[in-house]
Design an enzyme around this catalytic site. Structure first.
Site, short mmCIF file in Angstrom:
data_model
loop_
_atom_site.label_atom_id
_atom_site.label_comp_id
_atom_site.label_asym_id
_atom_site.label_seq_id
_atom_site.Cartn_x
_atom_site.Cartn_y
_atom_site.Cartn_z
N HIS A 45 57.77 -11.53 20.42
CA HIS A 45 59.22 -11.51 20.30
C HIS A 45 59.85 -11.05 21.61
O HIS A 45 59.80 -9.88 21.97
CB HIS A 45 59.68 -10.61 19.15
CG HIS A 45 61.17 -10.72 18.94
ND1 HIS A 45 61.73 -11.75 18.22
CD2 HIS A 45 62.19 -9.98 19.40
CE1 HIS A 45 63.04 -11.62 18.24
NE2 HIS A 45 63.35 -10.55 18.94
N HIS A 97 65.32 -15.20 19.66
CA HIS A 97 63.92 -15.20 20.09
C HIS A 97 63.88 -16.29 21.16
O HIS A 97 64.17 -17.46 20.85
CB HIS A 97 63.02 -15.54 18.89
CG HIS A 97 61.54 -15.55 19.17
ND1 HIS A 97 60.65 -14.80 18.42
CD2 HIS A 97 60.80 -16.23 20.06
CE1 HIS A 97 59.42 -15.02 18.87
NE2 HIS A 97 59.48 -15.89 19.87
N HIS A 99 63.65 -19.29 23.44
CA HIS A 99 63.10 -20.61 23.14
C HIS A 99 63.63 -21.62 24.14
O HIS A 99 64.72 -21.47 24.69
CB HIS A 99 63.43 -21.04 21.71
CG HIS A 99 64.89 -20.96 21.38
ND1 HIS A 99 65.51 -19.77 21.06
CD2 HIS A 99 65.85 -21.90 21.35
CE1 HIS A 99 66.78 -19.99 20.83
NE2 HIS A 99 67.03 -21.28 21.01
P1 AMP Z 1 69.91 -22.09 20.14
O1 AMP Z 1 71.27 -22.52 19.67
O2 AMP Z 1 69.63 -22.39 21.58
O3 AMP Z 1 69.61 -20.66 19.76
O4 AMP Z 1 68.89 -23.02 19.37
C1 AMP Z 1 68.30 -22.70 18.14
C2 AMP Z 1 67.70 -23.97 17.62
O5 AMP Z 1 66.80 -23.65 16.61
C3 AMP Z 1 68.73 -24.95 17.04
O6 AMP Z 1 68.63 -26.20 17.71
C4 AMP Z 1 68.32 -25.04 15.59
O7 AMP Z 1 68.51 -26.32 15.05
C5 AMP Z 1 66.85 -24.65 15.64
N1 AMP Z 1 66.33 -24.10 14.41
C6 AMP Z 1 66.85 -23.08 13.69
N2 AMP Z 1 66.08 -22.83 12.61
C7 AMP Z 1 65.04 -23.71 12.67
C8 AMP Z 1 63.90 -23.96 11.84
N3 AMP Z 1 63.66 -23.24 10.73
N4 AMP Z 1 63.05 -24.94 12.20
C9 AMP Z 1 63.28 -25.66 13.32
N5 AMP Z 1 64.32 -25.48 14.14
C10 AMP Z 1 65.20 -24.51 13.82
#
Ligand code: AMP
Length: 112
Positions: A45, A97, A99
């Site tokens: 994390h 987190h 990404h």
């Molecule tokens: P951000 O707005 O950069 O924080 O991106 C977060 C991303 O995570 C978004 O594109 C969401 O659609 C994606 N996301 C959130 N929950 C999930 C999940 N359970 N499985 C796959 N993608 C997810």
């Protein structure tokens, strides 16, 4: 810790995995913004890009080492792709987190 991506790492929440090793996990975004939209995360994390340091940067470099392989697997290595990290409020980070979005399969917009 109530982190949705930690829950995905721990398989408490299902995901459509594209790539996994001991340090990182890549899975299809649940709300894709492009024909290919994969989320790549470290298996520790780290809240955001603000928290990257010399103790966890090997997880981040592992992500970038894996990107060519993931892109090839998804058939976008030749056509190209975009890698995005959103950090904090103004960056529109919605999951705390760190990404990286891997987006491809179409021509991206030149503007942000
Ligand atoms: P951000 O707005 O950069 O924080 O991106 C977060 C991303 O995570 C978004 O594109 C969401 O659609 C994606 N996301 C959130 N929950 C999930 C999940 N359970 N499985 C796959 N993608 C997810």
């Amino acid at each position: 810790m109530n982190c949705i991506f930690c829950k995905i790492i721990n398989k408490e929440i299902p995901s459509n995995v594209v790539f996994e090793n001991d340090k990182i996990l890549a899975f299809h975004d649940i709300a894709p913004q492009a024909p290919v939209h994969v989320i790549i995360i470290p298996k520790i994390h780290v809240s955001s890009a603000n928290e990257v340091n010399e103790n966890n940067s090997n997880y981040i470099s592992e992500i970038f080492i894996a990107i060519p392989e993931i892109a090839k697997k998804l058939g976008i290595d030749e056509s190209g792709y975009r890698i995005i990290n959103n950090c904090g409020k103004d960056g529109c980070q919605s999951v705390g987190h760190i990404h990286f979005h891997l987006l491809g399969g179409k021509m991206m917009s030149e503007s942000f």
